[in-house]
Design a protein around this motif. Structure first.
Motif, PDB file in Angstrom:
ATOM      1  N   GLU A  68       0.832  -1.203   0.000  1.00 49.65           N
ATOM      2  CA  GLU A  68       0.000   0.000   0.000  1.00 49.65           C
ATOM      3  C   GLU A  68       0.863   1.247   0.000  1.00 49.65           C
ATOM      4  OE1 GLU A  68      -3.356   1.834   3.087  1.00 49.65           O
ATOM      5  OE2 GLU A  68      -1.664   0.690   3.881  1.00 49.65           O
ATOM      6  N   ILE A 113       1.532   5.002   0.977  1.00 49.21           N
ATOM      7  CA  ILE A 113       1.009   5.815   2.073  1.00 49.21           C
ATOM      8  C   ILE A 113       1.355   7.293   1.945  1.00 49.21           C
ATOM      9  CG2 ILE A 113       0.702   3.961   3.742  1.00 49.21           C
ATOM     10  CD1 ILE A 113       3.412   4.598   4.920  1.00 49.21           C
ATOM     11  N   THR A 148       2.428  14.282  -0.731  1.00 52.03           N
ATOM     12  CA  THR A 148       1.090  13.827  -1.093  1.00 52.03           C
ATOM     13  C   THR A 148       0.740  12.628  -0.218  1.00 52.03           C
ATOM     14  OG1 THR A 148       1.399  14.518  -3.389  1.00 52.03           O
ATOM     15  CG2 THR A 148      -0.375  12.942  -2.935  1.00 52.03           C
ATOM     16  N   THR A 149      -0.362  12.707   0.468  1.00 49.78           N
ATOM     17  CA  THR A 149      -0.818  11.576   1.281  1.00 49.78           C
ATOM     18  C   THR A 149      -1.643  10.646   0.402  1.00 49.78           C
ATOM     19  OG1 THR A 149      -0.868  12.945   3.262  1.00 49.78           O
ATOM     20  CG2 THR A 149      -2.082  10.877   3.335  1.00 49.78           C
ATOM     21  N   ALA A 179      -2.789   7.431   1.591  1.00 54.61           N
ATOM     22  CA  ALA A 179      -3.657   6.546   2.365  1.00 54.61           C
ATOM     23  C   ALA A 179      -4.367   7.353   3.447  1.00 54.61           C
ATOM     24  CB  ALA A 179      -2.837   5.422   3.002  1.00 54.61           C
ATOM     25  N   ASP A 180      -5.693   7.282   3.477  1.00 54.68           N
ATOM     26  CA  ASP A 180      -6.463   8.030   4.468  1.00 54.68           C
ATOM     27  C   ASP A 180      -6.120   7.592   5.883  1.00 54.68           C
ATOM     28  OD1 ASP A 180      -9.521   8.209   2.480  1.00 54.68           O
ATOM     29  OD2 ASP A 180      -7.730   9.483   2.528  1.00 54.68           O
ATOM     30  N   SER A 181      -5.717   6.354   6.036  1.00 59.59           N
ATOM     31  CA  SER A 181      -5.465   5.800   7.368  1.00 59.59           C
ATOM     32  C   SER A 181      -4.296   6.465   8.082  1.00 59.59           C
ATOM     33  CB  SER A 181      -5.222   4.296   7.270  1.00 59.59           C
ATOM     34  OG  SER A 181      -4.111   4.029   6.438  1.00 59.59           O
ATOM     35  N   LYS A 226      -3.478   9.871   7.561  1.00 62.87           N
ATOM     36  CA  LYS A 226      -3.645  11.333   7.573  1.00 62.87           C
ATOM     37  C   LYS A 226      -3.635  11.858   9.002  1.00 62.87           C
ATOM     38  CE  LYS A 226      -6.052  12.207   3.231  1.00 62.87           C
ATOM     39  NZ  LYS A 226      -7.329  12.587   2.571  1.00 62.87           N
ATOM     40  N   ARG A 257      -1.311  11.696  11.070  1.00 59.59           N
ATOM     41  CA  ARG A 257      -0.402  10.943  11.951  1.00 59.59           C
ATOM     42  C   ARG A 257       0.998  10.776  11.347  1.00 59.59           C
ATOM     43  NH1 ARG A 257      -1.380   5.747  13.177  1.00 59.59           N
ATOM     44  NH2 ARG A 257      -2.384   5.282  11.176  1.00 59.59           N
ATOM     45  N   ASP A 316      -0.875  -0.448  12.073  1.00 59.67           N
ATOM     46  CA  ASP A 316       0.253   0.099  11.321  1.00 59.67           C
ATOM     47  C   ASP A 316       1.394  -0.910  11.212  1.00 59.67           C
ATOM     48  OD1 ASP A 316      -0.360   3.215  12.971  1.00 59.67           O
ATOM     49  OD2 ASP A 316      -0.881   2.704  10.894  1.00 59.67           O
TER      50      ASP A 316
END
Length: 125
Positions: free
Chosen positions: A46, A48, A58-59, A61-63, A65, A67, A90
């Protein structure tokens, strides 16, 4: 020759922080963007976060954001992944990679040309 090498993984408790490093050789961030990926057991790799010299971060993965953040040193040869408020989900092997584009292309992982060896991050109490 383009090479990437990650370091900084380890075991951390939930809520803790960790910083990973990705040392690039053969190029700098001015030429190619670097993307952080992770892969948990049984899951697909994935994307991230991606960082490029011209367009910043650029982010992907929403998971992560709010952090995780990606930065680079002044020489633009080392990219860091700062991970805060870590959660058990994680837990994964973290990789940095480049697809030889100067911007963050968002390409699927199988289109990336160069990868580091990966570093294990385990979040557990």
């Amino acid at each position: 020759q383009v090479q990437l090498a990650e370091s900084g993984g380890g075991l951390v408790q939930p809520g803790g922080s960790l910083r990973l490093s990705c040392a690039a050789s053969g190029f700098t961030l001015d030429y190619y963007a670097i993307t952080w990926f992770r892969q948990a057991p049984g899951n697909e790799r994935e994307g991230i976060l991606c960082i490029s010299s011209k367009y910043g971060t650029t982010t992907l993965a929403d998971s992560v954001k709010g952090r995780f953040t990606a930065t680079a040193d002044n020489a633009k040869t080392t990219v860091y992944l700062q991970m805060n408020n870590l959660k058990p989900e994680d837990t994964a092997v973290y990789y940095c990679a480049t697809d030889l584009y100067y911007h963050c292309s968002g390409s699927p992982f199988n289109e990336y040309d160069y990868w580091g060896q990966g570093t294990q991050v385990t979040v557990s109490s």
